[in-house]
Design an enzyme around this catalytic site. Structure first.
Site, PDB file in Angstrom:
ATOM      1  N   HIS A   1      54.580  18.249 -23.775  1.00 56.71           N
ATOM      2  CA  HIS A   1      54.178  19.369 -24.644  1.00 56.71           C
ATOM      3  C   HIS A   1      52.657  19.539 -24.588  1.00 56.71           C
ATOM      4  O   HIS A   1      52.136  20.656 -24.559  1.00 56.71           O
ATOM      5  CB  HIS A   1      54.535  19.088 -26.109  1.00 56.71           C
ATOM      6  CG  HIS A   1      55.972  19.280 -26.473  1.00 56.71           C
ATOM      7  ND1 HIS A   1      56.664  20.440 -26.214  1.00 56.71           N
ATOM      8  CD2 HIS A   1      56.844  18.465 -27.125  1.00 56.71           C
ATOM      9  CE1 HIS A   1      57.906  20.317 -26.686  1.00 56.71           C
ATOM     10  NE2 HIS A   1      58.038  19.131 -27.239  1.00 56.71           N
TER      11      HIS A   1
ATOM     12  N   HIS B   1      51.571  21.403 -21.672  1.00 59.51           N
ATOM     13  CA  HIS B   1      51.902  22.822 -21.836  1.00 59.51           C
ATOM     14  C   HIS B   1      50.756  23.539 -22.560  1.00 59.51           C
ATOM     15  O   HIS B   1      50.413  24.679 -22.239  1.00 59.51           O
ATOM     16  CB  HIS B   1      53.214  22.929 -22.633  1.00 59.51           C
ATOM     17  CG  HIS B   1      53.925  24.239 -22.516  1.00 59.51           C
ATOM     18  ND1 HIS B   1      54.989  24.554 -23.328  1.00 59.51           N
ATOM     19  CD2 HIS B   1      53.746  25.306 -21.718  1.00 59.51           C
ATOM     20  CE1 HIS B   1      55.428  25.769 -23.009  1.00 59.51           C
ATOM     21  NE2 HIS B   1      54.687  26.246 -22.041  1.00 59.51           N
TER      22      HIS B   1
ATOM     23  N   HIS C   1      57.366  12.519 -23.491  1.00 57.19           N
ATOM     24  CA  HIS C   1      57.881  13.795 -24.006  1.00 57.19           C
ATOM     25  C   HIS C   1      56.755  14.591 -24.672  1.00 57.19           C
ATOM     26  O   HIS C   1      56.503  15.747 -24.324  1.00 57.19           O
ATOM     27  CB  HIS C   1      59.006  13.521 -25.008  1.00 57.19           C
ATOM     28  CG  HIS C   1      59.560  14.754 -25.655  1.00 57.19           C
ATOM     29  ND1 HIS C   1      60.720  15.342 -25.244  1.00 57.19           N
ATOM     30  CD2 HIS C   1      59.089  15.523 -26.674  1.00 57.19           C
ATOM     31  CE1 HIS C   1      60.953  16.422 -25.983  1.00 57.19           C
ATOM     32  NE2 HIS C   1      59.972  16.554 -26.869  1.00 57.19           N
ATOM     33  N   GLU C   2      56.084  13.945 -25.623  1.00 49.28           N
ATOM     34  CA  GLU C   2      55.018  14.661 -26.342  1.00 49.28           C
ATOM     35  C   GLU C   2      53.871  15.006 -25.404  1.00 49.28           C
ATOM     36  O   GLU C   2      53.238  16.055 -25.551  1.00 49.28           O
ATOM     37  CB  GLU C   2      54.520  13.831 -27.532  1.00 49.28           C
ATOM     38  CG  GLU C   2      55.581  13.564 -28.601  1.00 49.28           C
ATOM     39  CD  GLU C   2      56.293  14.817 -29.083  1.00 49.28           C
ATOM     40  OE1 GLU C   2      55.687  15.908 -29.058  1.00 49.28           O
ATOM     41  OE2 GLU C   2      57.476  14.728 -29.463  1.00 49.28           O
TER      42      GLU C   2
HETATM   43 ZN   LIG Z   1      59.694  18.190 -28.136  1.00 44.92          ZN
END
Ligand SMILES: [Zn+2]
Length: 702
Positions: free
Chosen positions: A486, A489, A482-483
């Site tokens: 990010h 991104h 998940h991280e």
């Molecule tokens: Zn998040």
């Protein structure tokens, strides 16, 4: 030597990749460096406002976007240190600086001459011959100023600035109080009777925590998630589970200097006042104008689609847990500190799956390799470790990130990635992505190269004992992915203006790149390749993969209720239209009763330690964004399923261009449609959570 000469924060950083000179920076450097950086930024803003030339995009908007880089550099470093490696000295600077920084940004946004120029350009934006990205950054700046009070009258502006300054003080305090309660608690397990039921991996991390805290011959359970959740899952000692659970859920709710109850209450009251100054009845109305959802009914409508089905599912789950407890002769009513314990027992029977069997296949270093490998197969990225570079703590690993699309050599460098994976008492809880430098190409001169981003991921995994690898649960591995989503991104950002860079997107869009990336961890092919036993190097057996994936829907009622209850309480607290806020604990209790939240399930975060809402304003009236983004990520991943290949090159190229690289340069629903070829549908999310009738697996046993 002058101050600027002796302060490493104010000198050019001639370190590799322009990273902060971590080893030289001391807490006492920050205050004078902030003073100087604020002064420089004020001078830059004044100069833009006082420019005798008529306003142009270049001399006003592009110049604004370039301003404050010294302040950004110092703030970002400071923010990262206070989150990941704080100290009483840094916390004191934090309390000192938070209101001053808030006042600075308030003053900037209320700078009359500057706003007049931006407003004039905004009026004529269709006639200026701007590129789509230029038009968007102009609109964004204009909106930032209006939202921060640029159009208010002088008296209101004064009050507005006071409100923002006080909010900055309070949100800083709130986070520090949670950390204080977390650091203060330790459950010391002296003997085997205290540790009954705990598997070896929990004992190992608890022994490590005891030795970190200088406690000999014992084990320590802390309130870090990677301690408390396994403890509640495995401990046979109901009395200790209750003790630990009560400590966990009462963070921020103790009388004395770390009490968050009056702080949360004052924050809510001030936010209501902030919204009213903008002509909105509630903070939720104000906050939601800057989201994809746009209004409260869109949010509550989505939450309502999952709330009742999730409660029904949790009720079915409860029956199974109670049946199991009864079969063991335990007749006590199921309490919140029992749920995870019995759920694990049911899970072991139903899926023959226990954490202790799974974890050896999920060594941290293997999962990091897995994340990097997926980034390579999807986007052609290569992560090259730089062991010679020391960051702010010995556990932090530094990587140079290269992009195959840009060739082989130094030219292919697109960013720097810092990976900080372990829990420690100087780090706040949770997992997050942050940056030390954002990507942009707006350098003010064609000769100057664009800015490459420096991106961080923080996790709070319990570190393995010395000489032993750190073993993750499947959930932990999911958090890692998940991280990392990010992180991508931030790293893949490819825009001109810093204001639109990376994760500077609308907040109900920001969880899309992260949640989408979780899907690759659940690909059997990825698991077979990377989930290898840490002792034997054997790949995870097919049967275990099948069980892991089948078990993912297990206990989803519990998880969805906990999340949705938190999101509904957040929305209700910020929907208050009266600045006379009630006691937050009583408000929360009444709200949970109103929506019929089951007490034995609980919430992800109670108001007194809900850092998403009160350690800053980023997720205030915004905890729903995870579910909103889940609609997008579940629907988005279907594009790969439809293509028949989780690494399909054409889908990945569209994903990179429109989602991971575009920052806020494209309107988010337009960006999504450009990637997917259509608007998202809600069904894949409901199916993914097992909340459609068709996807409810009928239990065969128990
Ligand atoms: Zn998040």
């Amino acid at each position: 030597m002058s101050l600027a000469m002796s302060n490493p924060l104010l000198q050019p950083w001639s370190t590799p990749y322009g990273l902060p000179p971590f080893e030289q920076v001391r807490a006492e450097h920050f205050e004078p460096a902030f003073d100087e950086a604020l002064k420089q930024h004020r001078a830059e803003i004044d100069a833009i406002g006082a420019n005798p030339e008529p306003a142009t995009f270049d001399n006003t908007v592009a110049a604004m976007d370039r301003s404050g880089r010294l302040l950004d550099r110092i703030s970002e470093l400071f923010h990262n240190l206070t989150s990941s490696e704080t100290s009483p000295a840094l916390q004191a600077v934090q309390r000192q600086m938070a209101p001053l920084l808030a006042a600075h940004y308030s003053a900037m946004h209320m700078h009359k001459a500057l706003f007049e120029r931006i407003d004039a350009l905004h009026e004529r934006r269709e006639q200026l011959g701007l590129t789509p990205e230029q038009k968007r950054v102009l609109e964004r700046f204009h909106f930032d100023f209006v939202r921060a009070g640029a159009k208010l009258g002088p008296a209101e502006q004064l009050r507005y600035a006071q409100v923002m300054k006080r909010l900055a003080e309070l949100t800083t305090r709130f986070g520090q109080n949670v950390l204080a309660d977390e650091s203060a608690f330790q459950l010391v397990l002296r003997d085997d009777a205290d540790a009954a039921g705990l598997p070896d991996f929990v004992r190992a991390v608890a022994r490590q925590a005891a030795s970190d805290r200088g406690i000999a011959d014992a084990m320590v359970i802390t309130l870090s998630r990677s301690h408390i959740v396994p403890f509640l899952t495995f401990s046979d000692r109901r009395d200790l589970r209750e003790q630990a659970y009560r400590a966990w859920v009462s963070r921020g709710e103790h009388p004395g200097e770390h009490d968050n109850r009056p702080i949360a209450r004052e924050i809510l009251a001030l936010r209501n006042e902030q919204a009213r100054l903008h002509g909105h009845a509630s903070y939720a109305d104000y906050a939601l104008t800057d989201t994809m959802a746009g209004r409260q009914s869109a949010v509550t409508g989505l939450l309502a689609q999952v709330w009742e089905p999730a409660k029904a599912r949790a009720a079915e789950e409860r029956e199974a847990l109670q049946a199991l407890a009864l079969s063991r002769g335990e007749t006590a009513k199921l309490e919140a500190w029992d749920w995870r314990y019995y759920a694990e027992k049911v899970r072991q029977v139903r899926y023959e799956l226990d954490e202790a069997t799974v974890k050896p296949y999920f060594a941290l270093h293997r999962m990091v390799e897995a994340a990097f490998d997926c980034a390579q197969r999807l986007f052609g990225l290569r992560f090259v470790e730089q062991p010679q570079i020391k960051a702010y703590h010995p556990d932090v690993k530094v990587y140079a990130v290269h992009d195959a699309a840009r060739g082989e050599g130094d030219d292919s460098l697109i960013g720097i990635f810092l990976h900080d994976n372990f829990a420690r008492t100087t780090k706040r809880s949770g997992a997050w992505m942050s940056s030390l430098r954002s990507q942009s190409k707006n350098t003010g001169s064609a000769a100057k190269a664009g800015v490459t981003p420096v991106i961080l991921n923080n996790n709070n995994f319990a570190k393995g004992a010395p000489g032993q690898p750190t073993l993750l649960s499947f959930d932990d591995a999911n958090t890692l992915f998940h991280e990392f989503g990010h992180g991508l991104h931030g790293l893949l950002s490819n825009v001109t203006y810093e204001r639109l860079s990376g994760t500077s997107v609308l907040r109900d869009f920001v969880e899309l790149p992260s949640q989408l990336f979780e899907h690759w961890l659940a690909e059997a092919e990825v698991l077979k390749r990377h989930a290898r036993h840490y002792l034997t190097d054997e790949p995870i057996p097919d049967a275990l993969v099948e069980k892991l994936l089948a078990a993912r829907l297990f206990n989803q009622g519990f998880e969805t209720v906990r999340y949705t209850a938190s999101a509904l309480v957040d929305m209700a607290a910020h929907a208050l239209t009266d600045a006379n806020v009630p006691d937050v604990v009583e408000f929360e209790r009444a709200e949970l009763a109103r929506i019929g939240a089951p007490a034995d399930v609980g919430m992800n975060h109670r108001l007194t330690h809900f850092q998403h809402l009160f350690s800053g304003s980023g997720y205030a009236a915004g905890y729903y964004v995870y579910l909103w983004a889940e609609v997008l990520d579940a629907d988005g991943y279907e594009a790969f399923v439809e293509a028949g290949n989780p690494f399909d090159a054409a889908v990945a190229a569209r994903l990179r261009r429109f989602i991971y690289s575009s920052g806020n340069s494209i309107e988010p629903s337009e960006a999504y449609r450009a990637f997917r070829g259509r608007a998202p549908t809600v069904e894949p999310m409901l199916k993914g959570r097992g909340l459609t009738r068709a996807s409810i697996p009928q239990p065969e046993r128990i």
